[in-house]
Design an enzyme around this catalytic site. Structure first.
Site, mmCIF file in Angstrom:
data_model
loop_
_atom_site.group_PDB
_atom_site.id
_atom_site.type_symbol
_atom_site.label_atom_id
_atom_site.label_comp_id
_atom_site.label_asym_id
_atom_site.label_seq_id
_atom_site.Cartn_x
_atom_site.Cartn_y
_atom_site.Cartn_z
ATOM 1 C CD GLU A 171 -2.925 1.180 2.300
ATOM 2 O OE1 GLU A 171 -2.789 0.376 3.239
ATOM 3 O OE2 GLU A 171 -3.853 1.993 2.217
ATOM 4 N N GLY B 251 2.718 2.252 10.995
ATOM 5 C CA GLY B 251 2.513 1.418 12.176
ATOM 6 C C GLY B 251 2.363 -0.049 11.822
ATOM 7 C CG ASN C 227 0.092 -6.785 3.874
ATOM 8 O OD1 ASN C 227 0.017 -5.858 3.100
ATOM 9 N ND2 ASN C 227 0.983 -6.840 4.851
ATOM 10 C CG HIS D 158 -6.557 0.239 12.443
ATOM 11 N ND1 HIS D 158 -7.404 1.311 12.355
ATOM 12 C CD2 HIS D 158 -5.914 0.173 11.246
ATOM 13 C CE1 HIS D 158 -7.282 1.866 11.150
ATOM 14 N NE2 HIS D 158 -6.374 1.191 10.472
ATOM 15 C CD GLU D 159 -3.116 -2.316 10.561
ATOM 16 O OE1 GLU D 159 -3.517 -2.531 9.410
ATOM 17 O OE2 GLU D 159 -2.810 -1.173 10.979
ATOM 18 C CG HIS E 104 -7.868 -2.256 7.654
ATOM 19 N ND1 HIS E 104 -8.712 -1.339 7.064
ATOM 20 C CD2 HIS E 104 -6.810 -1.541 8.121
ATOM 21 C CE1 HIS E 104 -8.177 -0.121 7.183
ATOM 22 N NE2 HIS E 104 -7.038 -0.214 7.827
ATOM 23 C CD GLU F 108 -6.721 3.034 6.479
ATOM 24 O OE1 GLU F 108 -6.925 2.817 7.689
ATOM 25 O OE2 GLU F 108 -6.057 2.256 5.751
HETATM 26 N N1 0A1 Z 1 -3.319 0.757 5.784
HETATM 27 C C1 0A1 Z 1 -2.451 0.839 6.911
HETATM 28 C C2 0A1 Z 1 -1.519 1.970 6.916
HETATM 29 C C3 0A1 Z 1 -0.427 1.974 5.924
HETATM 30 C C4 0A1 Z 1 -0.491 2.838 4.875
HETATM 31 C C5 0A1 Z 1 0.562 2.982 4.001
HETATM 32 C C6 0A1 Z 1 1.652 2.211 4.220
HETATM 33 O O1 0A1 Z 1 2.738 2.340 3.391
HETATM 34 C C7 0A1 Z 1 2.802 3.471 2.622
HETATM 35 C C8 0A1 Z 1 1.737 1.317 5.260
HETATM 36 C C9 0A1 Z 1 0.673 1.206 6.115
HETATM 37 C C10 0A1 Z 1 -3.301 1.076 8.139
HETATM 38 O O2 0A1 Z 1 -4.257 1.823 8.079
HETATM 39 O O3 0A1 Z 1 -2.978 0.559 9.177
HETATM 40 ZN ZN ZN Z 2 -5.985 1.399 8.525
#
Ligand code: 0A1
Ligand code: ZN
Length: 882
Positions: free
Chosen positions: A128, A269, A273, A305-306, A309, A328
């Site tokens: 991401e 953080g 995936n 949180h993860e 998702h 988000e």
């Molecule tokens: N989606 C993840 C946050 C995240 C976003 C970008 C990243 O690399 C550029 C890495 C992690 C979350 O919301 O936790």
């Molecule tokens: Zn997130």
């Protein structure tokens, strides 16, 4: 900068992809400097494409191309064209076809930490937002969803563990070569940004979870050898999250295994995936001796949180990156609710609002202001912001306030039924809410497209003869860059009117209507409510629970604030009243210090605070929040312009000293009665007591006298956990003298081999308000344990300095700005995400007094004059200066 000049991408230009990819088979041979990736893609024209085209344009970055095959036929160089960021095959079939691409990439030299890279010796990925294109050529956009099979191969010594998304379907040794392999299959269609693979020498901490429907899921947390004893809390948090999502949202996990890998070098953080979350190790590893209560709480919240998702983000993903808040904002809202259900709702709300005001309000009020759903961007990585995350969560919370908890749940049920497997939009989400709950959200949609923090002014007048209390509300949203005209928003305002003994009065309007749950809907620029049958002048409690993310001004006297502090039935507003009262005292003291005047005594504020502290019906964690004065940046925001950080610091220190003197006995008693004997537990109850006790300790030492310092030293020596140790260091870092040096040296000697604890040591020195802080930071940059290549180190030292040391960063001679600008330019050469984020710390520069403003501007201009900036940094510096 790339050879092309940075381009702006617009939401209004969205078009569906010309092609879709149904399946992806990856065959990856992990090698430190030349990882070979063979990818086989089943591609077909998109029936929903706006135009028919036989030119296939794939994204790719920093890849060495070996070969391309189309339906088995090897393509000549003349069959395709390449740029720095694309591979175009002009004449593909207009039906389904198979494309095979073989490329090489170099994980070892990848210090941008996007794509495939090495954290220490672990191979890991971050895709991401646009990292997958750094692994292979692909349609790297979130609306192209495919089913992935990943075969990983590596030297068995170098990478005994091989992981990818989904379920493991095969693994084994290759007989002669010393290599082994693993094949992973993920049955759930996903965009490339959710792809992950990991290889390395890792140990697995295992547990299981039985889902509501009785399926057993393996839970595997992978860490570097030696860290196994630091995973118990992360595992516990994962199980709590899985259970909560079943109970509160009816969501079950959907693979045989859920894996988490902890790595030391990570830009953010953590990352959600599919089935294989990758975490910054500071958000996994915890032992009482190494992690603070705040660390434990953060681990619990980020794991949740993860995990959440998996449904809000993965099963239902985003159509395009403009919809980022769809996953988000909603997932932050869900993790906040999780914490509220597991811990204290009032304390969680206070801490979420603090976070919003500290990070999001300045963003909304500064040069980087953007709507929760931006309309354009140059670099999407710059939009993982407090506005998208935190304000995005507030929008979900406002919706829940309006439709009720059950209504929200039924709307979410509909959302999952209707959009499972989709790449959805904010409109899709809002339609589900509107349909399931029969709510008109048309005006509410403006929250997604309009930047800036609305300002609401309220005033209450009382007519004794008619026994009527009249409440007038008005709203205005100030102009933000590129958005001058603003429309009125639909905002839920929760309120109460307190009668003479503090009880909530019945809310009856002149026309006889009652106001259910004290909730009114402000839609117009001005609205008036006339409450009847009110027998004496009431005190209004407005915006209860912070029911809308706005700046509220109300005509309350200090006596009213004191009354609310003591009586408001809404615990959030009780706390807010204390903060507002403190802000009044602090802003006037700041003005005084600016003019060389002594501040007026603060005895009535102190008395009101003392009464709250003595109230044993309030849990310790809550009282600890009450005891925390508004931060220096809170005060700066309140003042708004011509900021002199030194005057603010003096004012705040003055009030802390006043509290210390006036409440000495009470603070000592809090310190004594809130000690937590027995073995350490990170749970909310014990953590709350420690928070109160440690807040009392910090105030007791606020005079900087010998007895205070001794008490802190004793606290340090007696501390059996990191929370107490850090509290002592956090006090001493601001106090000149030998105690400070000794304690920091001892701490270093004890923890120099622990990379996470050492980050705390860096950060605590960086936030010191003593004169030498900038030179110390410059010196620590050269420390052997510091590295600009490690994001955690940069955040610990430079990030903490810029974000949490207002007097040091904003030093009148500009040394703070220069130091940060230097580091930004250095990091930008290899990690644009981190350099751009670090420069974000300049976002409030226009609020400063003229001398500092000029110094900050020249540091920014120094950066912008550099013509090799990354796209990320270019966007931030340009907008900040605009
Ligand atoms: N989606 C993840 C946050 C995240 C976003 C970008 C990243 O690399 C550029 C890495 C992690 C979350 O919301 O936790
Ligand atoms: Zn997130």
């Amino acid at each position: 900068m790339d050879d092309s000049s940075p381009q702006t991408i617009f939401l209004k230009d969205y078009t569906p992809s010309n092609f879709l990819i149904d399946t992806v088979s990856l065959d990856v041979n992990l090698h430190p400097t030349a990882t070979r990736v063979h990818s086989r893609l089943e591609i077909r024209p998109n029936p929903d494409a706006a135009t028919r085209s036989t030119a296939l344009v794939l994204d790719g970055e920093d890849l060495e191309l070996d070969e391309v095959r189309l339906d088995g036929r090897k393509l000549d160089d003349s069959d395709f064209t390449r740029t720095d960021s694309t591979l175009t095959i002009p004449g593909v079939p207009d039906g389904p076809f198979e494309l095979e691409i073989t490329t090489y990439c170099n994980p070892e030299t990848n210090k941008a930490l996007s794509g495939l890279y090495r954290s220490r010796n672990i191979f890991c990925t971050q895709c991401e937002a646009q990292g997958f294109r750094r692994i292979t050529y692909f349609l790297d956009r979130p609306d192209v969803l495919a089913i992935y099979t990943t075969r990983l191969q590596a030297d068995k010594e170098m990478a005994p563990v091989l992981l990818a998304n989904g379920n493991l379907i095969e693994s084994g040794k290759n007989s002669s070569s010393g290599t082994h392999f693993a094949v992973w299959e993920d049955p759930h269609p996903k965009p490339g940004y959710l792809f992950a693979m990991v290889g390395g020498n890792l140990v697995c901490v295992a547990d299981t979870f039985t889902t509501l429907s009785g399926r057993e899921v393996d839970l595997h947390i992978y860490v570097e050898p030696g860290e196994e004893d630091r995973c118990a809390w992360a595992m516990e948090s994962l199980k709590r999250s899985m259970k909560w999502d079943e109970e509160r949202f009816g969501r079950e996990y959907d693979l045989d295994v859920f894996m988490i890998v902890a790595v030391s070098d990570f830009n953010m953080g953590a990352m959600e995936n599919k089935g294989l979350n990758v975490f910054n190790d500071k958000l996994i590893l915890a032992r009482p001796e190494t992690a603070t209560d705040a660390d434990y709480a953060a681990i619990e919240a980020v794991i949740a949180h993860e995990y959440f998702h998996n449904w809000t983000g993965n099963r239902v993903t985003c159509r395009d990156w403009f919809q980022l808040c769809l996953k988000e904002g909603l997932t932050v809202y869900r993790d906040q609710e999780f914490t509220s259900d597991l811990r204290s709702r009032a304390v969680e709300r206070i801490s979420d609002v603090r976070m919003l005001k500290t990070h999001q309000f300045p963003e909304d009020g500064g040069p980087l202001a953007h709507p929760v759903r931006p309309q354009s961007y140059i670099e999407i990585n710059n939009f993982y912001t407090a506005t998208v995350y935190e304000k995005g969560a507030e929008l979900c919370r406002m919706i829940e306030t309006m439709v009720g908890r059950e209504g929200f749940r039924s709307a979410m049920d509909l959302y999952f039924v209707r959009h499972d497997g989709d790449a959805a939009t904010v409109e899709d989400f809002i339609s589900c809410i509107a349909e399931a709950t029969q709510t008109d959200l048309d005006q509410f949609m403006t929250w997604y497209s309009q930047a800036g923090t609305p300002e609401v002014v309220a005033s209450l007048s009382y007519n004794a003869k008619e026994r009527i209390a009249e409440l007038s509300l008005s709203q205005v949203t100030p102009a933000t860059p590129g958005q001058v005209k603003k429309r009125p928003l639909h905002m839920p305002i929760k309120l109460g009117l307190l009668g003479p003994n503090g009880d909530d009065l019945p809310l009856r309007l002149e026309n006889g209507d009652d106001i259910p749950d004290g909730l009114i809907h402000l839609r117009a620029t001005e609205q008036t409510y006339r409450f009847t049958n009110v027998s004496s002048p009431p005190v209004p409690s407005l915006l209860r629970g912070f029911s809308a993310p706005v700046k509220l001004t109300v005509n309350l006297s200090e006596t009213d604030l004191e009354f609310l502090m003591a009586k408001d039935s809404d615990l959030f507003n009780r706390w807010q009243a204390g903060q507002n009262y403190a802000l009044r005292v602090l802003t006037s003291a700041t003005a005084g210090f600016g003019n060389g005047e002594e501040p007026a005594p603060a005895s009535s504020f102190i008395g009101a605070l003392a009464a709250t502290l003595r109230d044993e019906t309030l849990e310790p964690a809550y009282r600890a929040e009450v005891l925390k004065l508004p931060s220096e940046s809170d005060i700066a925001r309140e003042i708004g312009q011509n900021i002199n950080p030194d005057a603010i610091h003096s004012a705040r220190e003055w009030l802390r000293a006043e509290l210390s003197r006036a409440l000495h006995r009470e603070l000592e008693e809090l310190y004594e009665t809130n000690s937590v004997p027995g073995p350490y537990s990170p749970e909310a109850e014990d953590a709350g007591k420690r928070a109160l006790r440690n807040a009392a300790l910090a105030l007791l030492a606020a005079l900087g006298d010998e007895s205070g310092i001794n008490r802190v030293r004793e606290h340090f020596d007696a501390a059996a956990n990191m929370t107490d140790k850090i509290t002592a260091l956090g006090v001493l870092t601001h106090l000149e003298g030998s105690a400070r040096e000794t304690v920091f040296d001892d701490f270093y000697e004890q923890w120099k081999d622990d990379h996470l604890v050492i980050d705390k040591w860096f950060a605590l020195q960086a936030i010191s308000s003593l004169e030498d802080a900038p030179s110390r930071v410059v010196m620590l940059r050269k420390h052997p344990l510091f590295s600009l290549k490690a994001p955690n180190k940069v955040r610990a030292l430079i990030g903490a300095f810029a974000n949490m040391n207002p007097t040091g960063f904003n030093r009148a001679d500009g040394a703070g700005y220069e130091l940060v600008a230097d580091v930004v330019l250095e990091i930008d050469k290899f990690n644009p995400q981190i350099s751009a984020r670090l420069l974000g710390t300049f976002k409030s520069w226009r609020m400063l007094e003229p001398e500092r403003k000029a110094k900050a501007k020249s540091a920014l201009e120094h950066i912008s004059s550099n013509n090799n900036l990354s796209r990320d940094l270019f966007e931030i510096v340009t907008k900040t200066l605009d």
